[in-house]
Write a protein that holds these residues in place. Sequence first.
Motif, PDB file in Angstrom:
ATOM      1  N   SER A  95       0.716  -0.873   0.050  1.00  0.00           N
ATOM      2  CA  SER A  95      -0.241  -0.024   0.075  1.00  0.00           C
ATOM      3  C   SER A  95       0.596   1.213  -0.042  1.00  0.00           C
ATOM      4  O   SER A  95       0.292   1.960  -0.565  1.00  0.00           O
ATOM      5  N   CYS A  96       2.006   1.157   0.500  1.00  0.00           N
ATOM      6  CA  CYS A  96       2.941   2.587   0.351  1.00  0.00           C
ATOM      7  C   CYS A  96       3.504   3.014  -0.959  1.00  0.00           C
ATOM      8  O   CYS A  96       3.771   4.060  -0.979  1.00  0.00           O
ATOM      9  N   CYS A  97       3.248   1.881  -2.308  1.00  0.00           N
ATOM     10  CA  CYS A  97       3.788   2.342  -3.137  1.00  0.00           C
ATOM     11  C   CYS A  97       1.940   3.570  -3.795  1.00  0.00           C
ATOM     12  O   CYS A  97       2.392   4.184  -4.659  1.00  0.00           O
ATOM     13  N   VAL A  98       1.937   3.708  -3.009  1.00  0.00           N
ATOM     14  CA  VAL A  98       0.050   4.941  -3.357  1.00  0.00           C
ATOM     15  C   VAL A  98       0.258   6.395  -2.223  1.00  0.00           C
ATOM     16  O   VAL A  98      -0.883   6.294  -2.776  1.00  0.00           O
ATOM     17  N   GLN A  99       0.757   6.292  -1.679  1.00  0.00           N
ATOM     18  CA  GLN A  99       0.655   7.008  -0.503  1.00  0.00           C
ATOM     19  C   GLN A  99       2.158   8.094  -0.982  1.00  0.00           C
ATOM     20  O   GLN A  99       2.084   8.442  -2.547  1.00  0.00           O
ATOM     21  N   GLY A 100       1.377   9.009  -0.440  1.00  0.00           N
ATOM     22  CA  GLY A 100       1.955  10.470  -0.914  1.00  0.00           C
ATOM     23  C   GLY A 100       1.883  11.918  -1.252  1.00  0.00           C
ATOM     24  O   GLY A 100       0.198  11.581  -0.479  1.00  0.00           O
ATOM     25  N   PHE A 101       2.348  12.635  -1.426  1.00  0.00           N
ATOM     26  CA  PHE A 101       1.970  13.677  -1.673  1.00  0.00           C
ATOM     27  C   PHE A 101       2.122  14.186  -3.976  1.00  0.00           C
ATOM     28  O   PHE A 101       3.122  14.327  -4.146  1.00  0.00           O
ATOM     29  N   ASN A 102       1.035  15.595  -3.936  1.00  0.00           N
ATOM     30  CA  ASN A 102       0.723  16.193  -5.286  1.00  0.00           C
ATOM     31  C   ASN A 102       1.936  16.829  -4.623  1.00  0.00           C
ATOM     32  O   ASN A 102       2.564  18.192  -3.507  1.00  0.00           O
ATOM     33  N   TRP A 103       3.152  17.405  -5.933  1.00  0.00           N
ATOM     34  CA  TRP A 103       4.068  18.897  -5.732  1.00  0.00           C
ATOM     35  C   TRP A 103       3.529  19.730  -6.528  1.00  0.00           C
ATOM     36  O   TRP A 103       2.738  19.717  -7.134  1.00  0.00           O
ATOM     37  N   GLU A 130      10.278   7.337   3.929  1.00  0.00           N
ATOM     38  CA  GLU A 130       9.620   5.695   3.530  1.00  0.00           C
ATOM     39  C   GLU A 130       9.477   5.682   1.826  1.00  0.00           C
ATOM     40  O   GLU A 130      10.142   6.556   1.571  1.00  0.00           O
ATOM     41  N   HIS A 131       9.488   4.638   1.456  1.00  0.00           N
ATOM     42  CA  HIS A 131       8.821   4.433   0.450  1.00  0.00           C
ATOM     43  C   HIS A 131       8.720   4.985  -0.405  1.00  0.00           C
ATOM     44  O   HIS A 131       7.830   5.882   0.215  1.00  0.00           O
ATOM     45  N   VAL A 132       8.597   5.309  -1.408  1.00  0.00           N
ATOM     46  CA  VAL A 132       8.653   6.631  -2.640  1.00  0.00           C
ATOM     47  C   VAL A 132       8.417   8.080  -2.085  1.00  0.00           C
ATOM     48  O   VAL A 132       8.434   8.738  -2.847  1.00  0.00           O
ATOM     49  N   PHE A 133       9.921   8.486  -1.105  1.00  0.00           N
ATOM     50  CA  PHE A 133      10.027   9.001  -0.695  1.00  0.00           C
ATOM     51  C   PHE A 133       9.868  10.675  -1.736  1.00  0.00           C
ATOM     52  O   PHE A 133      10.011  11.660  -1.764  1.00  0.00           O
ATOM     53  N   ALA A 134      11.389   9.994  -2.609  1.00  0.00           N
ATOM     54  CA  ALA A 134      11.801  10.559  -3.579  1.00  0.00           C
ATOM     55  C   ALA A 134      11.109  11.107  -4.446  1.00  0.00           C
ATOM     56  O   ALA A 134      11.043  11.892  -5.169  1.00  0.00           O
ATOM     57  N   VAL A 135       9.769  10.585  -4.736  1.00  0.00           N
ATOM     58  CA  VAL A 135       9.120  10.941  -6.101  1.00  0.00           C
ATOM     59  C   VAL A 135       7.496  11.778  -5.653  1.00  0.00           C
ATOM     60  O   VAL A 135       6.912  12.940  -5.894  1.00  0.00           O
ATOM     61  N   ARG A 136       7.304  11.244  -4.014  1.00  0.00           N
ATOM     62  CA  ARG A 136       5.866  11.638  -3.592  1.00  0.00           C
ATOM     63  C   ARG A 136       5.813  12.180  -2.004  1.00  0.00           C
ATOM     64  O   ARG A 136       4.971  12.196  -1.719  1.00  0.00           O
ATOM     65  N   GLY A 137       6.807  12.469  -1.645  1.00  0.00           N
ATOM     66  CA  GLY A 137       7.210  13.155  -0.159  1.00  0.00           C
ATOM     67  C   GLY A 137       7.030  14.087  -0.161  1.00  0.00           C
ATOM     68  O   GLY A 137       6.123  15.391  -1.544  1.00  0.00           O
ATOM     69  N   ASN A 138       6.498  14.603   1.157  1.00  0.00           N
ATOM     70  CA  ASN A 138       5.391  15.566   1.331  1.00  0.00           C
ATOM     71  C   ASN A 138       6.556  16.889   1.396  1.00  0.00           C
ATOM     72  O   ASN A 138       7.427  17.576   2.576  1.00  0.00           O
ATOM     73  N   PRO A 139       6.602  18.600   1.131  1.00  0.00           N
ATOM     74  CA  PRO A 139       7.550  19.757   0.811  1.00  0.00           C
ATOM     75  C   PRO A 139       6.975  19.959   1.948  1.00  0.00           C
ATOM     76  O   PRO A 139       7.673  21.317   2.553  1.00  0.00           O
ATOM     77  N   LYS A 140       6.208  20.081   2.663  1.00  0.00           N
ATOM     78  CA  LYS A 140       5.796  20.411   4.129  1.00  0.00           C
ATOM     79  C   LYS A 140       6.711  20.597   5.161  1.00  0.00           C
ATOM     80  O   LYS A 140       6.615  20.666   6.011  1.00  0.00           O
ATOM     81  N   ASP A 141       7.197  19.415   5.044  1.00  0.00           N
ATOM     82  CA  ASP A 141       7.147  18.271   6.370  1.00  0.00           C
ATOM     83  C   ASP A 141       8.794  18.426   6.138  1.00  0.00           C
ATOM     84  O   ASP A 141       9.587  17.807   5.399  1.00  0.00           O
ATOM     85  N   GLU A 142       9.637  18.800   6.939  1.00  0.00           N
ATOM     86  CA  GLU A 142      10.785  19.056   6.561  1.00  0.00           C
ATOM     87  C   GLU A 142      11.946  18.124   6.864  1.00  0.00           C
ATOM     88  O   GLU A 142      12.740  18.049   6.172  1.00  0.00           O
ATOM     89  N   THR A 143      11.979  17.342   7.319  1.00  0.00           N
ATOM     90  CA  THR A 143      12.503  15.587   7.111  1.00  0.00           C
ATOM     91  C   THR A 143      12.244  15.540   5.660  1.00  0.00           C
ATOM     92  O   THR A 143      12.807  14.527   5.235  1.00  0.00           O
ATOM     93  N   GLU A 144      10.828  15.152   4.819  1.00  0.00           N
ATOM     94  CA  GLU A 144      11.018  14.497   3.554  1.00  0.00           C
ATOM     95  C   GLU A 144      11.790  15.140   2.828  1.00  0.00           C
ATOM     96  O   GLU A 144      11.761  15.109   1.530  1.00  0.00           O
ATOM     97  N   ARG A 145      11.576  16.603   3.272  1.00  0.00           N
ATOM     98  CA  ARG A 145      11.407  17.909   1.570  1.00  0.00           C
ATOM     99  C   ARG A 145      13.070  17.373   2.084  1.00  0.00           C
ATOM    100  O   ARG A 145      13.204  17.888   0.778  1.00  0.00           O
ATOM    101  N   LYS A 146      13.720  18.073   2.252  1.00  0.00           N
ATOM    102  CA  LYS A 146      15.443  17.683   2.769  1.00  0.00           C
ATOM    103  C   LYS A 146      16.050  16.173   2.377  1.00  0.00           C
ATOM    104  O   LYS A 146      16.890  16.709   1.320  1.00  0.00           O
ATOM    105  N   ALA A 147      15.005  15.333   2.437  1.00  0.00           N
ATOM    106  CA  ALA A 147      15.383  14.220   1.655  1.00  0.00           C
ATOM    107  C   ALA A 147      14.843  14.343   0.118  1.00  0.00           C
ATOM    108  O   ALA A 147      16.032  13.524  -0.490  1.00  0.00           O
ATOM    109  N   MET A 148      13.890  14.514   0.426  1.00  0.00           N
ATOM    110  CA  MET A 148      13.831  14.598  -1.619  1.00  0.00           C
ATOM    111  C   MET A 148      15.446  15.930  -2.293  1.00  0.00           C
ATOM    112  O   MET A 148      15.000  15.354  -3.216  1.00  0.00           O
ATOM    113  N   LEU A 149      15.242  16.730  -1.573  1.00  0.00           N
ATOM    114  CA  LEU A 149      16.158  17.445  -2.306  1.00  0.00           C
ATOM    115  C   LEU A 149      16.898  17.037  -2.279  1.00  0.00           C
ATOM    116  O   LEU A 149      18.383  16.896  -3.664  1.00  0.00           O
TER     117      LEU A 149
END
Length: 247
Positions: A6-14, A212-231
Amino acid sequence: MEGYSSCCVQGFNWEGTPEGHETKLGEANTYVTGSNPDVAVLVIHDLFGWKFNNLRLLADHYAKEANVTAYLPDFFGGESLPFDIIADQARWGEVDIKGFIGKNTRDIRRGEIFAAAKALRAQYKRVGAVGFCFGGWAVFELGAKGVDLVDCIATAHPSLLTKEDIDKVGVPVLVQAPERDAVYTQELKDYSNKVIPTLNIPYEYHFFPGVEHVFAVRGNPKDETERKAMLRAKNSTVSWLKQWLHE
């Protein structure tokens, strides 16, 4: 549904508007961005397909920052999962992941993925491949010993990857692994780090704590940990492409 969860469909639209255009790469509808006549990157999408805004934005970054022409083809025959369910966990049950994957197995999609890579290899001096989730197994196959279709590969949280894929890789490879991933399991992470360093190829393994899984393409840009990981993931992919695709 082996190889997915199920983690494959979670995340955020940028937010953001892609800067490229749609065209054809062989028979495949394709998003193209960038204008380097000598260096191309094949971006292989996750379950949300070639029209997913987040991936198009990433392709734009690769094109501009790594000085490449980036291609994001459709490898799902015009279908994709609905973008609007990404952030709504209550609706994840609406998605028939097993059925969708059944129509898009490795055996079914391998031929058109290889055809796209061959088309780029015939046109460009240097070619790289970047794959997310579904695209992870594909870049490993493209980068296998003796295939000679790409000059380097990069993947974040790959799905459907096998130990045999890892054994066969023969080009410089970048792996981006989140701390929590039910698909790219700890066993596969450990196997990658045990085997790839013995293959006499350049290898980088980047670990991303707290995501977690999909962070690089669907992370939450408003979450500092996820934003930094995506960047960090975007920047390290750009650096990898620059290093191995530009002489």
